[in-house]
Motif scaffolding. Sequence first.
Motif, PDB file in Angstrom:
ATOM      1  N   LEU A  95       0.626  -1.470   0.333  1.00 54.27           N
ATOM      2  CA  LEU A  95       0.139   0.288  -0.272  1.00 54.27           C
ATOM      3  C   LEU A  95       0.810   1.171   0.174  1.00 54.27           C
ATOM      4  O   LEU A  95       0.757   2.051  -0.528  1.00 54.27           O
ATOM      5  N   ASP A  96       1.935   1.489   0.416  1.00 56.28           N
ATOM      6  CA  ASP A  96       2.694   2.479   0.985  1.00 56.28           C
ATOM      7  C   ASP A  96       3.442   3.016  -0.101  1.00 56.28           C
ATOM      8  O   ASP A  96       3.737   3.898   0.219  1.00 56.28           O
ATOM      9  N   LEU A  99       1.932   0.489  -4.464  1.00 56.10           N
ATOM     10  CA  LEU A  99       0.753   0.574  -5.559  1.00 56.10           C
ATOM     11  C   LEU A  99       0.957   2.561  -5.407  1.00 56.10           C
ATOM     12  O   LEU A  99       0.512   2.780  -6.373  1.00 56.10           O
ATOM     13  N   ALA A 100       1.313   2.903  -3.704  1.00 52.88           N
ATOM     14  CA  ALA A 100       1.364   4.336  -3.619  1.00 52.88           C
ATOM     15  C   ALA A 100       2.228   4.923  -5.082  1.00 52.88           C
ATOM     16  O   ALA A 100       1.772   6.318  -5.170  1.00 52.88           O
ATOM     17  N   ARG A 129      -1.984   8.338  -5.117  1.00 51.24           N
ATOM     18  CA  ARG A 129      -0.797   7.901  -4.821  1.00 51.24           C
ATOM     19  C   ARG A 129      -1.272   8.287  -3.105  1.00 51.24           C
ATOM     20  O   ARG A 129      -1.467   7.554  -1.509  1.00 51.24           O
ATOM     21  N   CYS A 132      -3.887   5.855  -1.161  1.00 47.47           N
ATOM     22  CA  CYS A 132      -3.056   4.906  -0.933  1.00 47.47           C
ATOM     23  C   CYS A 132      -2.540   4.467   0.519  1.00 47.47           C
ATOM     24  O   CYS A 132      -2.951   3.919   1.256  1.00 47.47           O
ATOM     25  N   HIS A 133      -1.515   5.983   0.868  1.00 45.92           N
ATOM     26  CA  HIS A 133      -1.126   6.079   2.117  1.00 45.92           C
ATOM     27  C   HIS A 133      -2.606   6.101   2.883  1.00 45.92           C
ATOM     28  O   HIS A 133      -2.433   6.045   4.248  1.00 45.92           O
ATOM     29  N   SER A 136      -3.916   2.732   4.196  1.00 45.85           N
ATOM     30  CA  SER A 136      -2.880   2.696   4.816  1.00 45.85           C
ATOM     31  C   SER A 136      -2.542   2.797   6.249  1.00 45.85           C
ATOM     32  O   SER A 136      -2.684   2.352   7.299  1.00 45.85           O
TER      33      SER A 136
END
Length: 193
Positions: A95-96, A99-100, A129, A132-133, A136
């Motif tokens: 995730l961090d 993907l981000a 982005r 995604c963060h 997370s």
Amino acid sequence: MKTQVKKEKARLRALSECAIMVALSFVLSFIKVWEMPFGGAVTLLSMLPVCVAALRHGPLWGLGAAFVYSITQALMSGAVGWGLTPTVLIVCYILDYILAFTVLGLVGFLKDKGALSSVLGVVGVCALRFLCHYLSGVTIWANSIPESFIEQFGANPYLYSLFYNGGYMLPETVFTAVGAFFVIKTLSSRKLL
């Protein structure tokens, strides 16, 4: 024969440019304009070179360059020392980091669509982005809210993730969009984009 040589030269040029842009993004990620009080930092346009590579060469090259950039960011994060279980650590990396940062390459779908579309695309991938963060933050980091934040705002993981990630991603997005505007205008006027 000549067309094959031209194609190979074009591929080599795209590969070289993407590698240079990934390296530039990587170096710029270490130049912090300012650090936020609850964590995170605004860098000196670290996302811009990867976005420019995607806009110059399209989504496949852009996603490839952004994926390589995501790996460099993950390797430099020091996440192994964060005390996470192996499963949570893998999800955190996905995730961090993976993907981000890889979503930055999606702006390549706007190759040759004009300056305004490109700048809006850069803003869009920066928003992805952030998402995604944010996800997370509300899942992985929900139990890691600092006491100083809880004293001021309570123990709400949604609010904490919004403040933590939005605190650096909003100015980073604005800087990147402004930088993208000037770079795209310059490259367009020179017929490089």
